[in-house]
Design a protein around this motif. Structure first.
Motif, PDB file in Angstrom:
ATOM      1  N   GLU A 139       0.824  -1.212   0.000  1.00  0.00           N
ATOM      2  CA  GLU A 139       0.000   0.000   0.000  1.00  0.00           C
ATOM      3  C   GLU A 139       0.854   1.256   0.000  1.00  0.00           C
ATOM      4  OE1 GLU A 139      -2.663  -0.235   3.271  1.00  0.00           O
ATOM      5  OE2 GLU A 139      -3.617  -2.105   2.589  1.00  0.00           O
ATOM      6  N   ASN A 140       1.881   1.278   0.832  1.00  0.00           N
ATOM      7  CA  ASN A 140       2.762   2.455   0.888  1.00  0.00           C
ATOM      8  C   ASN A 140       3.507   2.651  -0.418  1.00  0.00           C
ATOM      9  OD1 ASN A 140       1.987   2.908   3.528  1.00  0.00           O
ATOM     10  ND2 ASN A 140       3.739   1.820   4.403  1.00  0.00           N
ATOM     11  N   MET A 141       3.990   1.542  -0.993  1.00  0.00           N
ATOM     12  CA  MET A 141       4.727   1.649  -2.247  1.00  0.00           C
ATOM     13  C   MET A 141       3.821   2.111  -3.380  1.00  0.00           C
ATOM     14  SD  MET A 141       7.437   1.586  -3.980  1.00  0.00           S
ATOM     15  CE  MET A 141       8.519   1.044  -2.661  1.00  0.00           C
ATOM     16  N   LEU A 142       2.588   1.632  -3.418  1.00  0.00           N
ATOM     17  CA  LEU A 142       1.667   2.074  -4.454  1.00  0.00           C
ATOM     18  C   LEU A 142       1.405   3.568  -4.357  1.00  0.00           C
ATOM     19  CD1 LEU A 142      -0.912  -0.858  -4.454  1.00  0.00           C
ATOM     20  CD2 LEU A 142       0.699  -0.276  -6.275  1.00  0.00           C
ATOM     21  N   LEU A 180       6.587   3.980 -14.905  1.00  0.00           N
ATOM     22  CA  LEU A 180       5.432   4.342 -14.095  1.00  0.00           C
ATOM     23  C   LEU A 180       4.246   4.812 -14.921  1.00  0.00           C
ATOM     24  CD1 LEU A 180       7.277   6.202 -11.204  1.00  0.00           C
ATOM     25  CD2 LEU A 180       6.389   3.867 -11.208  1.00  0.00           C
ATOM     26  N   ASN A 181       4.499   5.428 -16.066  1.00  0.00           N
ATOM     27  CA  ASN A 181       3.411   6.017 -16.852  1.00  0.00           C
ATOM     28  C   ASN A 181       3.079   5.280 -18.147  1.00  0.00           C
ATOM     29  OD1 ASN A 181       2.591   8.370 -15.283  1.00  0.00           O
ATOM     30  ND2 ASN A 181       4.673   9.132 -15.657  1.00  0.00           N
ATOM     31  N   ARG A 182       3.936   4.356 -18.561  1.00  0.00           N
ATOM     32  CA  ARG A 182       3.679   3.689 -19.837  1.00  0.00           C
ATOM     33  C   ARG A 182       3.806   2.170 -19.758  1.00  0.00           C
ATOM     34  NH1 ARG A 182       4.885   8.751 -20.998  1.00  0.00           N
ATOM     35  NH2 ARG A 182       7.032   8.677 -20.244  1.00  0.00           N
ATOM     36  N   THR A 183       3.769   1.617 -18.560  1.00  0.00           N
ATOM     37  CA  THR A 183       3.703   0.160 -18.397  1.00  0.00           C
ATOM     38  C   THR A 183       2.661  -0.169 -17.322  1.00  0.00           C
ATOM     39  OG1 THR A 183       5.274  -0.186 -16.560  1.00  0.00           O
ATOM     40  CG2 THR A 183       6.225   0.123 -18.771  1.00  0.00           C
ATOM     41  N   LEU A 185       3.315  -1.627 -14.538  1.00  0.00           N
ATOM     42  CA  LEU A 185       4.046  -1.926 -13.307  1.00  0.00           C
ATOM     43  C   LEU A 185       3.221  -1.629 -12.055  1.00  0.00           C
ATOM     44  CD1 LEU A 185       7.717  -1.533 -12.468  1.00  0.00           C
ATOM     45  CD2 LEU A 185       6.120  -0.331 -11.011  1.00  0.00           C
ATOM     46  N   ILE A 186       2.624  -0.448 -11.962  1.00  0.00           N
ATOM     47  CA  ILE A 186       1.869  -0.088 -10.759  1.00  0.00           C
ATOM     48  C   ILE A 186       0.672  -1.015 -10.580  1.00  0.00           C
ATOM     49  CG2 ILE A 186       0.464   1.700  -9.683  1.00  0.00           C
ATOM     50  CD1 ILE A 186       2.338   3.774 -10.853  1.00  0.00           C
TER      51      ILE A 186
END
Length: 279
Positions: A139-142, A180-183, A185-186
């Protein structure tokens, strides 16, 4: 260094041969797994990888999918894909039948644990440096990654860093923006499964855990040690937080080399003491 195709991705790889004269041919290959987003294989090179090779262990370092100089596909950043990437890469390197000892830093420690649970016949030892194991970490990492994604979207920072001739920082920032913005991963991390005590109890290999004294990850490490049958030690390094790899090379190197020698099937004279704590 080389780009090695495996699992439809080209991975940036560096191999270090065992250089000690007394190197045992049947020792496991030591594979290093780095952390998320701005990390890459280079973080291990001087603190651990070179000393491990000089101590007689064959070493493999690689940039995880999307990181460093490896390919950055739009998808496939979940733990299952990472485990598949790892073993596909070992196969491509001609190491498909060799046992491995995994050294994972931060999120790399989480991936190492997933790999040991998925392939217990191949993973014969684990060294986990500041491993994030609990749901609270996710949660913190997200939250952190989502905030970083927003700050980097359409940002002029990479170009400004290049103007200041800070090429390395510019490159790391551009990689972070892409990841972070184009895969996915999150989203893939958000969907990750939390480890359970039953998972830990199923670990069959020796495990060393290293954490900083002030790290928020110490409780999760102690939970792992409570349930895993072959945790040789938890090393708690005084005065440190989540930066043990960067800030404690001497103590860390000694602990890792001792664990590798004790865990290697060719050199282990006795079984490790389950659950021993070193503080």
């Amino acid at each position: 260094m080389a780009l090695v195709p495996a699992d439809r991705v080209r991975f940036h790889v560096q191999r270090l041969p065992a250089t000690a004269q007394a190197a045992a041919a049947d020792r496991p290959v030591v594979v290093f797994l780095h952390g998320l987003v701005v990390d890459n294989l280079s973080s291990f090179y001087c603190p651990l990888a070179v000393p491990v090779a000089r101590a007689g262990h064959e070493v493999v370092l690689y940039d995880l999918r999307g990181h460093g100089r490896s390919d950055r596909p739009a998808t496939g950043y979940d733990s299952r894909s990472a485990v598949e990437d790892l073993f596909a890469l070992l196969g491509a390197l001609g190491l498909g039948q060799r046992p491995v000892h995994l050294v994972g830093n931060s999120y790399g420690g989480t991936l190492a644990l997933h790999a040991a649970l998925a392939r217990p016949g191949r993973v014969v030892g684990l060294t986990l440096l500041e491993p994030p194991l609990g749901g609270a970490w996710v949660e913190n990492m997200l939250d952190t990654l989502s905030a970083a994604a927003l700050s980097l979207e359409d940002s002029a920072v990479p170009a400004e860093l290049l103007t200041l001739r800070l090429r390395k920082a510019a490159n790391l920032t551009a990689i972070a923006d892409d990841l972070l913005n184009r895969t996915t991963l999150i989203d893939d991390i958000a969907a990750s499964r939390t480890f359970t005590p039953a998972d830990y109890a199923g670990l069959s290999c020796p495990v060393l855990i290293v954490c900083g004294e002030h790290s928020e990850l110490v409780p999760g490490a102690r939970e792992l040690a409570l349930h895993a049958p072959r945790v040789t030690a938890i090393e708690i390094l005084p005065g440190l937080g989540h930066d043990v790899l960067k800030e404690s090379s001497g103590a860390l190197r000694a602990a890792v080399l001792a664990h590798l020698d004790a865990a290697a099937p060719a050199t282990a004279a006795a079984r490790p003491r389950a659950g021993a704590l070193v503080t």
